[in-house]
Design a protein around this motif. Structure first.
Motif, PDB file in Angstrom:
ATOM      1  N   VAL A 242     -51.911   7.303 -43.723  1.00  8.66           N
ATOM      2  CA  VAL A 242     -50.499   7.671 -43.800  1.00  8.66           C
ATOM      3  C   VAL A 242     -49.961   7.104 -45.109  1.00  8.66           C
ATOM      4  CG1 VAL A 242     -48.217   7.329 -42.767  1.00  8.66           C
ATOM      5  CG2 VAL A 242     -50.205   7.647 -41.296  1.00  8.66           C
ATOM      6  N   THR A 243     -49.211   7.895 -45.838  1.00  7.31           N
ATOM      7  CA  THR A 243     -48.513   7.396 -47.020  1.00  7.31           C
ATOM      8  C   THR A 243     -47.066   7.184 -46.613  1.00  7.31           C
ATOM      9  OG1 THR A 243     -49.957   8.574 -48.562  1.00  7.31           O
ATOM     10  CG2 THR A 243     -47.794   7.903 -49.385  1.00  7.31           C
ATOM     11  N   GLU A 244     -46.628   5.926 -46.663  1.00  9.27           N
ATOM     12  CA  GLU A 244     -45.250   5.606 -46.276  1.00  9.27           C
ATOM     13  C   GLU A 244     -44.388   5.494 -47.529  1.00  9.27           C
ATOM     14  OE1 GLU A 244     -45.336   2.141 -43.761  1.00  9.27           O
ATOM     15  OE2 GLU A 244     -45.706   3.406 -42.005  1.00  9.27           O
ATOM     16  N   ILE A 245     -43.217   6.130 -47.463  1.00  9.96           N
ATOM     17  CA  ILE A 245     -42.259   6.070 -48.557  1.00  9.96           C
ATOM     18  C   ILE A 245     -41.011   5.377 -48.028  1.00  9.96           C
ATOM     19  CG2 ILE A 245     -41.013   7.357 -50.326  1.00  9.96           C
ATOM     20  CD1 ILE A 245     -42.955   9.715 -49.785  1.00  9.96           C
ATOM     21  N   ALA A 246     -40.775   4.172 -48.524  1.00 10.16           N
ATOM     22  CA  ALA A 246     -39.616   3.389 -48.089  1.00 10.16           C
ATOM     23  C   ALA A 246     -38.327   4.006 -48.632  1.00 10.16           C
ATOM     24  CB  ALA A 246     -39.752   1.955 -48.581  1.00 10.16           C
ATOM     25  N   PRO A 247     -37.191   3.738 -47.993  1.00 11.26           N
ATOM     26  CA  PRO A 247     -35.918   4.224 -48.524  1.00 11.26           C
ATOM     27  C   PRO A 247     -35.742   3.784 -49.976  1.00 11.26           C
ATOM     28  CG  PRO A 247     -35.603   3.341 -46.327  1.00 11.26           C
ATOM     29  CD  PRO A 247     -37.018   2.996 -46.732  1.00 11.26           C
TER      30      PRO A 247
ATOM     31  N   TYR B 173     -40.391   6.284 -54.104  1.00 14.36           N
ATOM     32  CA  TYR B 173     -40.990   7.605 -54.275  1.00 14.36           C
ATOM     33  C   TYR B 173     -42.506   7.463 -54.351  1.00 14.36           C
ATOM     34  CZ  TYR B 173     -41.040   6.205 -59.203  1.00 14.36           C
ATOM     35  OH  TYR B 173     -41.232   5.527 -60.365  1.00 14.36           O
ATOM     36  N   ALA B 174     -43.193   8.573 -54.157  1.00 12.33           N
ATOM     37  CA  ALA B 174     -44.658   8.571 -54.192  1.00 12.33           C
ATOM     38  C   ALA B 174     -45.163   9.926 -54.660  1.00 12.33           C
ATOM     39  CB  ALA B 174     -45.216   8.259 -52.803  1.00 12.33           C
ATOM     40  N   MET B 175     -46.287   9.901 -55.378  1.00 14.39           N
ATOM     41  CA  MET B 175     -46.970  11.129 -55.789  1.00 14.39           C
ATOM     42  C   MET B 175     -47.921  11.514 -54.660  1.00 14.39           C
ATOM     43  SD  MET B 175     -46.035  12.119 -58.828  1.00 14.39           S
ATOM     44  CE  MET B 175     -47.337  12.969 -59.661  1.00 14.39           C
ATOM     45  N   ILE B 176     -47.717  12.699 -54.109  1.00 13.88           N
ATOM     46  CA  ILE B 176     -48.523  13.171 -52.993  1.00 13.88           C
ATOM     47  C   ILE B 176     -49.438  14.296 -53.491  1.00 13.88           C
ATOM     48  CG2 ILE B 176     -48.492  14.093 -50.646  1.00 13.88           C
ATOM     49  CD1 ILE B 176     -47.089  11.355 -50.904  1.00 13.88           C
ATOM     50  N   PRO B 177     -50.741  14.157 -53.303  1.00 14.31           N
ATOM     51  CA  PRO B 177     -51.656  15.213 -53.750  1.00 14.31           C
ATOM     52  C   PRO B 177     -51.622  16.412 -52.809  1.00 14.31           C
ATOM     53  CG  PRO B 177     -52.881  13.481 -52.638  1.00 14.31           C
ATOM     54  CD  PRO B 177     -51.440  13.022 -52.706  1.00 14.31           C
ATOM     55  N   THR B 178     -51.901  17.591 -53.371  1.00 12.05           N
ATOM     56  CA  THR B 178     -51.998  18.800 -52.550  1.00 12.05           C
ATOM     57  C   THR B 178     -53.441  19.274 -52.407  1.00 12.05           C
ATOM     58  OG1 THR B 178     -51.734  20.328 -54.420  1.00 12.05           O
ATOM     59  CG2 THR B 178     -49.712  19.586 -53.282  1.00 12.05           C
ATOM     60  N   GLY B 179     -54.340  18.721 -53.235  1.00 12.16           N
ATOM     61  CA  GLY B 179     -55.746  19.099 -53.142  1.00 12.16           C
ATOM     62  C   GLY B 179     -56.063  20.467 -53.699  1.00 12.16           C
ATOM     63  N   LEU B 180     -55.161  21.021 -54.499  1.00 11.29           N
ATOM     64  CA  LEU B 180     -55.431  22.345 -55.056  1.00 11.29           C
ATOM     65  C   LEU B 180     -54.996  22.440 -56.507  1.00 11.29           C
ATOM     66  CD1 LEU B 180     -52.574  24.207 -55.162  1.00 11.29           C
ATOM     67  CD2 LEU B 180     -52.880  24.014 -52.730  1.00 11.29           C
ATOM     68  N   ALA B 181     -55.653  23.352 -57.212  1.00  8.15           N
ATOM     69  CA  ALA B 181     -55.312  23.702 -58.588  1.00  8.15           C
ATOM     70  C   ALA B 181     -55.229  25.221 -58.647  1.00  8.15           C
ATOM     71  CB  ALA B 181     -56.376  23.181 -59.554  1.00  8.15           C
ATOM     72  N   ILE B 182     -54.378  25.722 -59.526  1.00  8.11           N
ATOM     73  CA  ILE B 182     -54.201  27.172 -59.643  1.00  8.11           C
ATOM     74  C   ILE B 182     -54.297  27.600 -61.103  1.00  8.11           C
ATOM     75  CG2 ILE B 182     -52.825  27.424 -57.543  1.00  8.11           C
ATOM     76  CD1 ILE B 182     -50.300  27.483 -59.283  1.00  8.11           C
TER      77      ILE B 182
ATOM     78  N   ALA C 184     -34.541   5.477 -43.351  1.00 10.88           N
ATOM     79  CA  ALA C 184     -35.744   4.956 -42.706  1.00 10.88           C
ATOM     80  C   ALA C 184     -36.978   5.308 -43.527  1.00 10.88           C
ATOM     81  CB  ALA C 184     -35.879   5.550 -41.301  1.00 10.88           C
ATOM     82  N   THR C 185     -38.040   4.543 -43.356  1.00  7.93           N
ATOM     83  CA  THR C 185     -39.307   4.841 -44.014  1.00  7.93           C
ATOM     84  C   THR C 185     -39.802   6.201 -43.549  1.00  7.93           C
ATOM     85  OG1 THR C 185     -39.859   2.508 -44.227  1.00  7.93           O
ATOM     86  CG2 THR C 185     -41.694   4.060 -44.292  1.00  7.93           C
ATOM     87  N   PHE C 186     -40.303   6.992 -44.490  1.00  4.59           N
ATOM     88  CA  PHE C 186     -40.814   8.324 -44.180  1.00  4.59           C
ATOM     89  C   PHE C 186     -42.329   8.298 -44.291  1.00  4.59           C
ATOM     90  CE2 PHE C 186     -42.030  12.678 -45.375  1.00  4.59           C
ATOM     91  CZ  PHE C 186     -41.499  13.359 -44.293  1.00  4.59           C
ATOM     92  N   ALA C 187     -43.009   8.741 -43.234  1.00  2.00           N
ATOM     93  CA  ALA C 187     -44.468   8.744 -43.193  1.00  2.00           C
ATOM     94  C   ALA C 187     -44.998  10.147 -43.490  1.00  2.00           C
ATOM     95  CB  ALA C 187     -44.945   8.272 -41.823  1.00  2.00           C
ATOM     96  N   VAL C 188     -45.879  10.241 -44.479  1.00  3.80           N
ATOM     97  CA  VAL C 188     -46.516  11.507 -44.840  1.00  3.80           C
ATOM     98  C   VAL C 188     -47.938  11.486 -44.292  1.00  3.80           C
ATOM     99  CG1 VAL C 188     -47.210  13.037 -46.717  1.00  3.80           C
ATOM    100  CG2 VAL C 188     -45.148  11.632 -46.956  1.00  3.80           C
ATOM    101  N   ARG C 189     -48.289  12.527 -43.546  1.00  2.00           N
ATOM    102  CA  ARG C 189     -49.624  12.647 -42.961  1.00  2.00           C
ATOM    103  C   ARG C 189     -50.336  13.874 -43.520  1.00  2.00           C
ATOM    104  NH1 ARG C 189     -46.251  10.374 -39.483  1.00  2.00           N
ATOM    105  NH2 ARG C 189     -46.964   8.586 -38.290  1.00  2.00           N
TER     106      ARG C 189
END
Length: 153
Positions: free
Chosen positions: A43-48, A51-60, A109-114
């Motif tokens: 889980v990538t947690e982003i505190a109030p 910010y965080a860089m989130i990968p998408t796993g794709l290139a176009i 609140a902290t936001f969790a990215v899954r």
């Protein structure tokens, strides 16, 4: 009448394999949803305020004359205060690296990215070829040099 679809080659990176192909969720949707390509059991947690860089796993490989704009998902903004920091982020036609999403948490609140969570949308749009030329003066308009807020609230 809707425009003809633009064909865009997509390459999955190892950490993105198994995620759903970005797609417009309804017939009238402008954006293709992008999913988080983080490790399956993490889980990538982003505190109030953070910010965080989130990968998408794709290139176009966009065709010349187009860009992809990475934009916020309205539901994440409305429910959690989470948005794309550099909205809209631009993916240029000559970029071949991984599409990353810079999320910021404006919420309380902290936001969790899954893994697999839809974190942003990507809108493909035409771009104009632009060439500027210097002038000593510009044509006059009713608005003139009146700036921010000059046309009302």
């Amino acid at each position: 009448m809707p425009a003809s679809p633009i064909s865009i080659p997509l390459r999955w990176l190892a950490h993105g394999r198994g995620l759903p192909l970005p797609a417009q969720q309804t017939a009238g949707a402008a954006g293709l949803d992008l999913a988080a390509a983080i490790a399956p059991d993490s889980v990538t947690e982003i505190a109030p305020g953070d910010y965080a860089m989130i990968p998408t796993g794709l290139a176009i490989a966009l065709p010349q004359g187009y860009e992809a704009q990475v934009r916020p998902r309205s539901g994440l903004a409305a429910k959690y205060g989470v948005t794309v920091l550099n909205a809209p982020g631009t993916v240029d036609a000559d970029y071949r690296g991984e599409i990353m999403v810079m999320l910021i948490n404006h919420g309380k609140a902290t936001f969790a990215v899954r893994r697999g969570e839809r974190i942003a949308q990507m809108v493909v749009a035409p771009v104009s070829a632009v060439q500027l030329h210097e002038m000593e003066t510009l044509d006059e308009t009713e608005r003139g040099e009146a700036g921010h807020g000059s046309t009302g609230r």
